[in-house]
Design a protein around this motif. Structure first.
Motif, short mmCIF file in Angstrom:
data_model
loop_
_atom_site.label_atom_id
_atom_site.label_comp_id
_atom_site.label_asym_id
_atom_site.label_seq_id
_atom_site.Cartn_x
_atom_site.Cartn_y
_atom_site.Cartn_z
N GLU A 583 0.84 -1.19 0.00
CA GLU A 583 0.00 0.00 0.00
C GLU A 583 0.89 1.25 0.00
O GLU A 583 1.79 1.37 0.84
CB GLU A 583 -0.93 0.00 1.21
CG GLU A 583 -2.00 -1.07 1.18
CD GLU A 583 -3.01 -0.90 2.29
OE1 GLU A 583 -2.89 0.09 3.05
OE2 GLU A 583 -3.93 -1.74 2.40
N TYR A 584 0.61 2.15 -0.93
CA TYR A 584 1.40 3.36 -1.08
C TYR A 584 0.46 4.56 -0.91
O TYR A 584 -0.53 4.69 -1.65
CB TYR A 584 2.08 3.41 -2.44
CG TYR A 584 3.06 2.28 -2.68
CD1 TYR A 584 4.41 2.45 -2.44
CD2 TYR A 584 2.62 1.05 -3.15
CE1 TYR A 584 5.32 1.42 -2.66
CE2 TYR A 584 3.51 0.01 -3.37
CZ TYR A 584 4.86 0.20 -3.13
OH TYR A 584 5.75 -0.83 -3.35
N THR A 585 0.77 5.40 0.03
CA THR A 585 -0.05 6.58 0.28
C THR A 585 0.61 7.80 -0.36
O THR A 585 1.77 8.12 -0.06
CB THR A 585 -0.23 6.82 1.78
OG1 THR A 585 -0.87 5.68 2.36
CG2 THR A 585 -1.09 8.06 2.03
N PHE A 586 -0.12 8.46 -1.25
CA PHE A 586 0.36 9.66 -1.93
C PHE A 586 -0.55 10.83 -1.56
O PHE A 586 -1.63 10.66 -0.97
CB PHE A 586 0.36 9.48 -3.45
CG PHE A 586 1.20 8.31 -3.92
CD1 PHE A 586 2.50 8.17 -3.48
CD2 PHE A 586 0.68 7.37 -4.79
CE1 PHE A 586 3.28 7.11 -3.91
CE2 PHE A 586 1.44 6.31 -5.22
CZ PHE A 586 2.74 6.17 -4.79
N VAL A 587 -0.10 12.01 -1.92
CA VAL A 587 -0.90 13.22 -1.73
C VAL A 587 -1.23 13.79 -3.10
O VAL A 587 -0.32 14.04 -3.91
CB VAL A 587 -0.14 14.27 -0.88
CG1 VAL A 587 -0.98 15.53 -0.75
CG2 VAL A 587 0.19 13.70 0.48
N MET A 588 -2.51 13.94 -3.36
CA MET A 588 -2.94 14.58 -4.61
C MET A 588 -3.05 16.09 -4.37
O MET A 588 -3.73 16.54 -3.46
CB MET A 588 -4.28 14.03 -5.06
CG MET A 588 -4.79 14.65 -6.36
SD MET A 588 -6.58 14.51 -6.58
CE MET A 588 -7.16 15.60 -5.31
N HIS A 589 -2.39 16.86 -5.23
CA HIS A 589 -2.47 18.31 -5.18
C HIS A 589 -3.22 18.81 -6.41
O HIS A 589 -2.94 18.37 -7.53
CB HIS A 589 -1.08 18.95 -5.16
CG HIS A 589 -0.32 18.70 -3.90
ND1 HIS A 589 -0.45 19.48 -2.77
CD2 HIS A 589 0.60 17.73 -3.58
CE1 HIS A 589 0.34 19.03 -1.82
NE2 HIS A 589 0.99 17.96 -2.28
N LYS A 600 -6.60 22.34 -3.63
CA LYS A 600 -7.11 21.13 -2.98
C LYS A 600 -5.95 20.18 -2.70
O LYS A 600 -5.01 20.06 -3.49
CB LYS A 600 -8.14 20.43 -3.88
CG LYS A 600 -9.40 21.25 -4.12
CD LYS A 600 -10.21 21.44 -2.85
CE LYS A 600 -11.48 22.22 -3.12
NZ LYS A 600 -12.28 22.42 -1.89
N LYS A 601 -6.06 19.49 -1.58
CA LYS A 601 -5.05 18.53 -1.16
C LYS A 601 -5.75 17.35 -0.55
O LYS A 601 -6.61 17.51 0.32
CB LYS A 601 -4.09 19.19 -0.16
CG LYS A 601 -2.97 18.30 0.33
CD LYS A 601 -2.09 19.09 1.30
CE LYS A 601 -0.98 18.21 1.86
NZ LYS A 601 -0.13 18.95 2.83
N GLN A 602 -5.40 16.13 -1.00
CA GLN A 602 -6.13 14.94 -0.56
C GLN A 602 -5.20 13.74 -0.56
O GLN A 602 -4.43 13.53 -1.51
CB GLN A 602 -7.33 14.69 -1.47
CG GLN A 602 -8.17 13.50 -1.12
CD GLN A 602 -9.39 13.39 -2.02
OE1 GLN A 602 -10.01 14.40 -2.38
NE2 GLN A 602 -9.73 12.18 -2.41
#
Length: 683
Positions: A583-589, A600-602
């Motif tokens: 599982e890889y957690t990224f941040v969408m900008h 927006k940041k998610q």
């Protein structure tokens, strides 16, 4: 057949020469000038159609916009094109009206003045009449004719007659186009004789030497140097080099402001040939005004450590960002000139930062671009982009808002009476100013992320090193709007048809928001920026722990559908999955380059499945599917689920085979008996 070359002393061929040269120059020049722009999202539609807001110093801003539009129209080039096409039309007119007698095709029918459908009897009869009329012994020359002219005319009539009646002469006319057989022809060179006349040789050589030895190399070199002098971002190569050397992974917006003033474009505005125009009192005026506008002591100290054009450039750029009135027309004009130059230099720095894949410099570049477009200091309140809002108005609104600044969305979400009470009153806004601020606030193109997920086309699970699509579903929801509920179908992402190669390769322009879409974004509402600016949004994925971008920013300059009806827009980022399961957690900008407070940041999680486990799951799913003839299978089929075809039992299969065999055997026996009877009869 001989060929003679002579100089076109009558100028009959010169229009052809000029027409050809003009066509070679004017066609590409006209196309490059009037061809539609290929840049995505280019629009001339304002965000607010009836915008009556005029910021302080509006006259100077409008004048700067007019100067830029005149520059974009390229008045000199347009004038050259008009003059060139006028000369082209005149040359075409000369060619049309100038009769080139020597170039006419020899036509016996035209010479005799008879129809081409006339038979030999009619030709002889007509020639007999002409010979009685034009025979030199039967006619006398007039004032404009000589006896030689009459003889030549009669000879032409005789040749034309024989070309249509005599066998040999007719063959010459058919093969060579003339009754006398092969003819010599002359080529008229499109140069007047004075160019090659004796005594003019030195002048002609001097002109050719000037054209081909000096002017042509100069303009070619100037064009080549111009192409190498600027980068594809439109800034000078020397400026890009300065930005590259100043790159720092820990840079912030305020430090980036200082770096942008190292560009050569800034030097041209505040130094170079105009160095002597600047005096010490003007520099002191700039620094005094920006300190009064709120510039921090730390930035003021940096300005004081610089000298010359660099000191002026940094002061002017801060004066623009803080909306400082520099009192003098010259200083205010220079302040408005450095803003577009800073935008161009910032785009160049953005391209450099992308090459390093570090998140911090890229975000600093994007956020500073917002500040430059809106003329708002870094880390200041987003409410400053509202019309008539000043630091005093913002302080009045945010006095009970806590540590964080208010966004426009929060301001509009505040109950109407309370909102109006916060910013309308003595020393604050009046009712008209308040309404203008609310008009822009409710038109601000804020994005609402409806869904964001990863997928692989045609697959249910994502495996290592597969080609992954990051799908973002969003819609434009201005503050204060009440959009309808999202249709669940709009949140799905159906795989494209197998025949749609462009979509399978991720080149579908409509899904990427590129040129050719149905809706372009309106111009940014930027009353302090002296240019028309088309806003862009950027979507990218980043690893927040490492501070690196996983997928580089995808620009969104236009929309797949109209934004007026809150339609869900789809955008995709394509990249290769990590090589290991997990599982890889990224941040969408999702970042705007024109408006503050709408980013927006998610967090999003990418699950990479083990290929062996995926295969086992697929097998288990196949086994778990109920048979079609079972009760569970019938129920699952009614729900649209998968079912298995029932397997035939071996006994049933044998029975069916024996029955089929018996039947086939009977048919074969019948056919065999028939064949035998037939053979026997024949024997």
């Amino acid at each position: 057949m001989s060929t003679d070359y002579n100089y076109d002393d009558k100028g009959q061929f010169f229009p052809y020469f000029v027409l050809t040269i003009l066509g070679l120059i004017l066609c590409p020049l006209t196309y490059s000038t009037f061809a539609p722009s290929k840049q995505p999202g280019v629009s001339k539609t304002p965000l607010i159609k009836e915008d009556n807001y005029k910021p302080p110093g509006n006259e100077a801003i409008d004048a700067a916009r007019r100067r830029q539009k005149r520059k974009e129209r390229r008045l000199k080039r347009f004038t050259s094109i008009v003059i060139g096409w006028a000369l082209f039309a005149y040359m075409a007119y000369l060619i049309a009206v100038t009769a080139n007698a020597e170039g006419k095709i020899w036509d016996p029918y035209e010479i005799l003045g008879i129809s081409m459908t006339a038979d030999e009897k009619a030709i002889k009869s007509h020639y007999k009449k002409l010979s009685l009329k034009y025979h030199p012994d039967k006619i006398r020359p007039t004032a404009n004719q000589t006896l030689e002219d009459l003889n030549n005319h009669f000879v032409e009539l005789t040749k034309a007659y024989k070309a249509l009646t005599d066998e040999d002469i007719r063959n010459n006319f058919i093969q060579y186009g003339h009754p006398d057989g092969k003819q010599s022809f002359s080529i008229g060179i499109a140069l007047p004789t004075w160019i090659v006349s004796e005594g003019n040789n030195y002048y002609v050589l001097a002109v050719y030497g000037l054209l081909f030895g000096i002017l042509l190399p100069y303009y070619v070199g100037r064009w080549w140097y111009g192409t190498k002098k600027h980068t594809k971002e439109g800034v000078m190569t020397a400026s890009a080099g300065s930005l590259f050397r100043a790159y720092d992974e820990n840079i912030d917006e305020k430090k980036l402001v200082e770096i942008l003033t190292t560009g050569e474009e800034m030097k041209l505005i505040t130094g170079g040939a105009r160095e002597r125009e600047w005096i010490g009192s003007e520099e002191a005026t700039i620094e005094r005004k920006i300190k009064a506008a709120g510039l921090a002591d730390k930035q003021g100290k940096v300005i004081g450590e610089l000298d010359g054009w660099r000191r002026r450039a940094l002061g002017l750029l801060w004066a623009y960002i803080y909306r400082a009135d520099l009192e003098r027309e010259k200083l205010n004009n220079a302040k408005l000139e450095v803003a577009p130059a800073a935008i161009a230099l910032n785009k160049s720095f953005h391209a450099i930062a992308l090459a390093y894949s570090s998140t911090q410099p890229v975000m600093a570049s994007m956020r500073l671009n917002q500040c430059l477009v809106q003329a708002v200091p870094p880390h200041a309140s987003p409410l400053l982009q509202l019309p008539h809002f000043t630091d005093e108005i913002v302080a009045a609104v945010e006095r009970d808002g806590g540590k964080n600044h208010w966004t426009v969305q929060r301001f509009i979400a505040c109950p109407g009476e309370k909102r109006k009470k916060l910013c309308v009153g003595k020393g604050l806004l009046n009712d008209k100013q308040y309404e203008q601020a609310i008009t822009f606030a409710k038109a601000l193109p804020a994005l609402n992320i409806e869904s964001a997920f990863f997928k692989v086309m045609g697959e249910k699970y994502i495996t290592p090193a597969s080609l992954v699509n990051f799908v973002v579903k969003m819609r434009v929801v201005p503050p204060g709007s009440t959009p309808p509920p999202v249709d669940t179908k709009d949140l799905l992402d159906e795989d494209p048809d197998e025949t749609d190669v462009e979509a399978l390769l991720g080149r579908n322009g409509k899904s990427q928001g590129k040129a050719g879409d149905q809706s372009t974004t309106p111009l940014a509402h930027a009353p302090y920026f002296p240019r028309d600016y088309s806003p862009i949004w950027y979507i990218f994925l980043a690893d927040e722990k490492q501070g690196k971008m996983i997928v580089p920013p995808q620009p969104i300059a236009s929309w797949e559908k109209s934004t007026d009806n809150f339609a869900v827009q789809t955008f995709k980022l394509q990249f290769q999955a990590p090589p290991q399961p997990g599982e890889y957690t990224f941040v969408m900008h999702c970042v705007s380059d024109s408006y503050l407070g709408v980013d927006k940041k998610q967090n999003v999680t990418l699950v990479i499945s083990d290929p062996s486990k995926v295969e086992q799951i697929k097998e288990d799913e196949e086994i778990s599917e109920p048979e079609e003839d079972s009760l569970a299978g019938q129920m699952n089929a009614m729900r649209g689920g998968p079912v298995k075809k029932p397997k035939k039992r071996s006994s049933d299969h044998e029975d069916d085979s024996s029955e089929e065999s018996d039947t086939d055997g009977e048919e074969v026996d019948d056919q065999s008996e028939t064949d035998t009877d037939t053979d026997t009869d024949e024997k």
